[in-house]
Design an enzyme around this catalytic site. Structure first.
Site, PDB file in Angstrom:
ATOM      1  N   ALA A  86       0.870  -1.166   0.000  1.00  0.00           N
ATOM      2  CA  ALA A  86       0.000   0.000   0.000  1.00  0.00           C
ATOM      3  C   ALA A  86       0.910   1.219   0.000  1.00  0.00           C
ATOM      4  O   ALA A  86       1.687   1.424   0.931  1.00  0.00           O
ATOM      5  CB  ALA A  86      -0.902  -0.002   1.240  1.00  0.00           C
ATOM      6  N   SER A  87       0.846   2.014  -1.047  1.00  0.00           N
ATOM      7  CA  SER A  87       1.725   3.182  -1.161  1.00  0.00           C
ATOM      8  C   SER A  87       1.449   4.163  -0.039  1.00  0.00           C
ATOM      9  O   SER A  87       0.353   4.204   0.542  1.00  0.00           O
ATOM     10  CB  SER A  87       1.520   3.871  -2.509  1.00  0.00           C
TER      11      SER A  87
END
Length: 405
Positions: free
Chosen positions: A72-73
């Site tokens: 998840a950025s």
């Protein structure tokens, strides 16, 4: 006995968005509202609550050697790319790289009530996780497809918006065909050793033209070839990363660091926390030999190779691969005022001094307008921007980029 509890998810989420707005006051309010409403922690259930809302990527899958395969950025990257994408209600959107499903859920909110979102990933474990999180958060309308993202999803095209959330080295032909006229494509594009989130609009001439370029970092897309990596010393402590259209010979460069060092300082300074990544962009627009150098701690600690950022700094190689210059800095502690750093170049080889001076020329060009962004134009393979200077042309397998200031 008093029980102490930590902040609630709602509080952490509000703090996250407030932090984003302080750093980017012009953030699209619709993006901020969507991020304030969507429970990010439900998309990374194995992460501690505070990490789910911190300004960092959350790794969700690694390979056997520990290399990240999916994540998840960080919220800042997510917000920035959604801002670049300019989603409108009713847009049909394709996302390449399903990740945790969080970005697709945000896209669904931004395109409601009549828009559609499809997200693709090559890894069935990733798509299964994304599907589960999307369903758990009320985002059943998002389509999740297990497929090589290079192929896109022609069955749901055309798309007014395409967003790529994995590092891409090239622009695959199917994306061109599936993007609607005047549609927007936002992709973390890699060239000359760096990655930038570039927002493009597709013109009526079938050319992608940028209007926004931001620094970013992403897990590379599986299966895209085009970048080359090789050591330039016998111990493997220093490596170069370059594109396969560049005439760089690592064998000829082996041992170049053992030759005398030439250093040129620019008389250009930065203070703590001030970004200087724009120098690399400038060099990539004018110097065909621009690439990336990476030095491990042994090389840095010994003083043998000391790039500004050891794991990723700009470098220049001459046409004959006999000489090398790389970006560096030195600390200055004035009697009054804050500590700052002077930018410059270390170089080795017979053309080293010339390369170091050319790198400093790039530093000066950046310093003249530190906020300037290049215009990046992408043509399909076989066509190109005839007005672009040779130094700013990057030839890929399926497309050609021109980078012009």
């Amino acid at each position: 006995m008093t029980t102490t509890t930590g902040p609630t998810p709602d509080t952490l989420r509000g703090d996250m968005v407030d932090r984003l707005l302080r750093g980017r006051p012009t953030l699209d309010p619709r993006v901020a509202d969507a991020m304030r409403a969507l429970p990010r922690h439900m998309f990374v259930p194995d992460a501690p609550l505070d990490e789910a809302y911190a300004e960092q990527a959350v790794i969700t899958k690694r390979n056997d050697t520990g290399i990240a395969l999916s994540c998840a950025s960080g919220p800042g990257i997510v917000a920035g790319m959604l801002h670049q994408l300019r989603v409108r209600p009713g847009d049909n959107i394709m996302e390449i790289g399903a990740g945790t499903g969080y970005n697709a859920a945000l896209l669904q909110r931004l395109t409601e009530p009549t828009g559609r979102v499809v997200t693709l990933d090559i890894d069935p474990e990733v798509t299964a996780g994304a599907r589960s999180a999307l369903d758990a958060t009320g985002n059943q309308a998002v389509r999740v497809i297990t497929r090589n993202g290079v192929l896109g999803a022609p069955e749901h095209a055309p798309y007014q918006r395409i967003v790529v959330t994995v590092g891409t080295w090239d622009i695959p032909t199917p994306w061109w065909h599936q993007l609607a006229p005047e549609g927007r494509l936002v992709a973390p594009l890699r060239w000359r050793g760096q990655t930038r989130a570039v927002a493009f609009t597709l013109t009526e001439d079938n050319v992608l033209v940028s209007d926004s370029v931001e620094l970013c970092g992403f897990v590379p897309m599986v299966g895209q070839e085009g970048e080359v990596t090789a050591p330039i010393d016998a111990d493997g402590e220093v490596a170069l990363h370059w594109d396969d259209d560049q005439n760089i010979d690592p064998t000829a460069l082996t041992g170049v660091l053992d030759q005398p060092r030439h250093t040129v300082w620019s008389d250009v300074f930065v203070t703590a926390g001030e970004s200087f990544d724009g120098v690399w962009l400038r060099l990539a627009a004018s110097e065909p030999g621009t690439c990336r150098i990476a030095a491990d701690p042994t090389a840095v600690d010994s003083g043998r190779c000391t790039p500004a950022i050891p794991s990723r700094s700009a470098a220049l190689v001459d046409d004959a691969s006999t000489s090398l210059a790389y970006f560096t800095l030195r600390r200055q502690d004035p009697a009054e005022g804050p500590t700052h750093w002077e930018l410059g170049a270390h170089a080795h080889g017979p053309q080293g001094h010339s390369l170091a001076q050319r790198m400093c020329d790039g530093i000066h060009a950046w310093n003249d307008n530190r906020n300037a962004e290049p215009r990046i134009t992408v043509h399909p393979a076989g066509t190109h921007d005839a007005t672009a200077p040779a130094g700013g042309l990057i030839t890929k397998h399926l497309s050609q980029l021109s980078v012009v200031y």
